[in-house]
Design a protein around this motif. Sequence first.
Motif, PDB file in Angstrom:
ATOM      1  N   TYR A  43      59.500 -53.138 -19.273  1.00 59.04           N
ATOM      2  CA  TYR A  43      59.623 -53.353 -20.875  1.00 59.04           C
ATOM      3  C   TYR A  43      58.775 -53.930 -21.642  1.00 59.04           C
ATOM      4  CZ  TYR A  43      61.860 -56.206 -24.452  1.00 59.04           C
ATOM      5  OH  TYR A  43      62.499 -56.548 -25.682  1.00 59.04           O
TER       6      TYR A  43
ATOM      7  N   ASP B   4      66.746 -59.839 -28.106  1.00 62.05           N
ATOM      8  CA  ASP B   4      65.716 -59.639 -26.998  1.00 62.05           C
ATOM      9  C   ASP B   4      64.890 -61.095 -27.063  1.00 62.05           C
ATOM     10  OD1 ASP B   4      66.855 -57.303 -26.377  1.00 62.05           O
ATOM     11  OD2 ASP B   4      65.161 -56.078 -27.088  1.00 62.05           O
TER      12      ASP B   4
ATOM     13  N   CYS C 283      57.146 -56.762 -19.181  1.00 64.81           N
ATOM     14  CA  CYS C 283      57.836 -57.219 -17.844  1.00 64.81           C
ATOM     15  C   CYS C 283      57.179 -56.031 -16.742  1.00 64.81           C
ATOM     16  CB  CYS C 283      59.554 -56.686 -17.880  1.00 64.81           C
ATOM     17  SG  CYS C 283      60.139 -57.306 -16.275  1.00 64.81           S
TER      18      CYS C 283
ATOM     19  N   SER D 257      60.674 -62.210 -14.905  1.00 63.73           N
ATOM     20  CA  SER D 257      59.198 -62.062 -14.750  1.00 63.73           C
ATOM     21  C   SER D 257      58.790 -61.599 -15.947  1.00 63.73           C
ATOM     22  CB  SER D 257      58.980 -60.911 -13.633  1.00 63.73           C
ATOM     23  OG  SER D 257      60.023 -59.714 -13.975  1.00 63.73           O
TER      24      SER D 257
ATOM     25  N   LYS E 231      65.738 -56.402 -20.558  1.00 62.53           N
ATOM     26  CA  LYS E 231      66.171 -55.060 -19.941  1.00 62.53           C
ATOM     27  C   LYS E 231      66.560 -55.322 -18.418  1.00 62.53           C
ATOM     28  CE  LYS E 231      64.592 -50.536 -19.273  1.00 62.53           C
ATOM     29  NZ  LYS E 231      63.264 -49.568 -19.489  1.00 62.53           N
ATOM     30  N   CYS E 232      65.821 -55.809 -17.629  1.00 64.60           N
ATOM     31  CA  CYS E 232      66.236 -56.079 -16.320  1.00 64.60           C
ATOM     32  C   CYS E 232      66.822 -57.300 -15.869  1.00 64.60           C
ATOM     33  CB  CYS E 232      64.975 -55.633 -15.310  1.00 64.60           C
ATOM     34  SG  CYS E 232      63.609 -56.799 -15.442  1.00 64.60           S
ATOM     35  N   HIS E 233      66.756 -58.280 -16.818  1.00 69.61           N
ATOM     36  CA  HIS E 233      67.245 -59.648 -16.416  1.00 69.61           C
ATOM     37  C   HIS E 233      66.572 -60.408 -15.416  1.00 69.61           C
ATOM     38  CE1 HIS E 233      70.206 -58.461 -19.435  1.00 69.61           C
ATOM     39  NE2 HIS E 233      70.372 -57.693 -18.616  1.00 69.61           N
ATOM     40  N   HIS E 234      65.457 -60.276 -14.912  1.00 70.25           N
ATOM     41  CA  HIS E 234      64.432 -60.924 -14.152  1.00 70.25           C
ATOM     42  C   HIS E 234      63.648 -62.059 -14.647  1.00 70.25           C
ATOM     43  CE1 HIS E 234      65.095 -57.258 -11.226  1.00 70.25           C
ATOM     44  NE2 HIS E 234      65.156 -58.055 -10.491  1.00 70.25           N
TER      45      HIS E 234
ATOM     46  N   SER F 155      66.346 -63.826 -25.304  1.00 69.32           N
ATOM     47  CA  SER F 155      66.359 -63.643 -24.190  1.00 69.32           C
ATOM     48  C   SER F 155      65.151 -64.047 -23.305  1.00 69.32           C
ATOM     49  CB  SER F 155      66.686 -62.323 -23.474  1.00 69.32           C
ATOM     50  OG  SER F 155      66.701 -62.274 -22.156  1.00 69.32           O
TER      51      SER F 155
ATOM     52  N   CYS G 108      63.741 -61.067 -18.749  1.00 66.76           N
ATOM     53  CA  CYS G 108      63.343 -59.970 -19.248  1.00 66.76           C
ATOM     54  C   CYS G 108      64.821 -59.344 -20.162  1.00 66.76           C
ATOM     55  CB  CYS G 108      63.124 -59.029 -18.415  1.00 66.76           C
ATOM     56  SG  CYS G 108      62.987 -57.174 -18.926  1.00 66.76           S
TER      57      CYS G 108
ATOM     58  N   GLU H 187      58.292 -55.899 -13.864  1.00 68.43           N
ATOM     59  CA  GLU H 187      59.273 -55.427 -12.884  1.00 68.43           C
ATOM     60  C   GLU H 187      59.763 -53.910 -13.471  1.00 68.43           C
ATOM     61  OE1 GLU H 187      60.642 -56.832 -10.123  1.00 68.43           O
ATOM     62  OE2 GLU H 187      59.206 -58.200 -10.030  1.00 68.43           O
ATOM     63  N   CYS H 188      59.877 -54.007 -14.957  1.00 68.35           N
ATOM     64  CA  CYS H 188      60.913 -52.717 -15.223  1.00 68.35           C
ATOM     65  C   CYS H 188      60.025 -52.110 -16.471  1.00 68.35           C
ATOM     66  CB  CYS H 188      62.082 -53.163 -15.694  1.00 68.35           C
ATOM     67  SG  CYS H 188      62.136 -54.074 -17.332  1.00 68.35           S
TER      68      CYS H 188
END
Length: 90
Positions: free
Chosen positions: A72, A30, A67, A46, A41-44, A33, A39, A69-70
């Motif tokens: 996280y 994690d 994050c 952001s 979790k969502c791979h954006h 990444s 992120c 977006e999701c």
Amino acid sequence: MDFYLLAFLLIILSGSVLVYVYYLKEKKEDLASIERGFCPKCHHDSIELVDQRSGGCSGPKLLSYECPECGYYNSFAVDGNSGCGSGRCR
């Protein structure tokens, strides 16, 4: 009877160690990444640093990422000894 108790405790102990090693491996992936800017979790792209704390110039830094977006959220303790020398902070 003592043999079964010892075997049971050995199985529980080895299982606990394996689970902890797996947890640390996942946490390391994690952080890798996040360091690449994504992120886990969502791979954006952001992911944001929302909190950074330090115990001075010696000791680990606590970095918290989130994050939007999701949702996280995770915190990481990273080595913070890069700014120290001869007992004083630079």
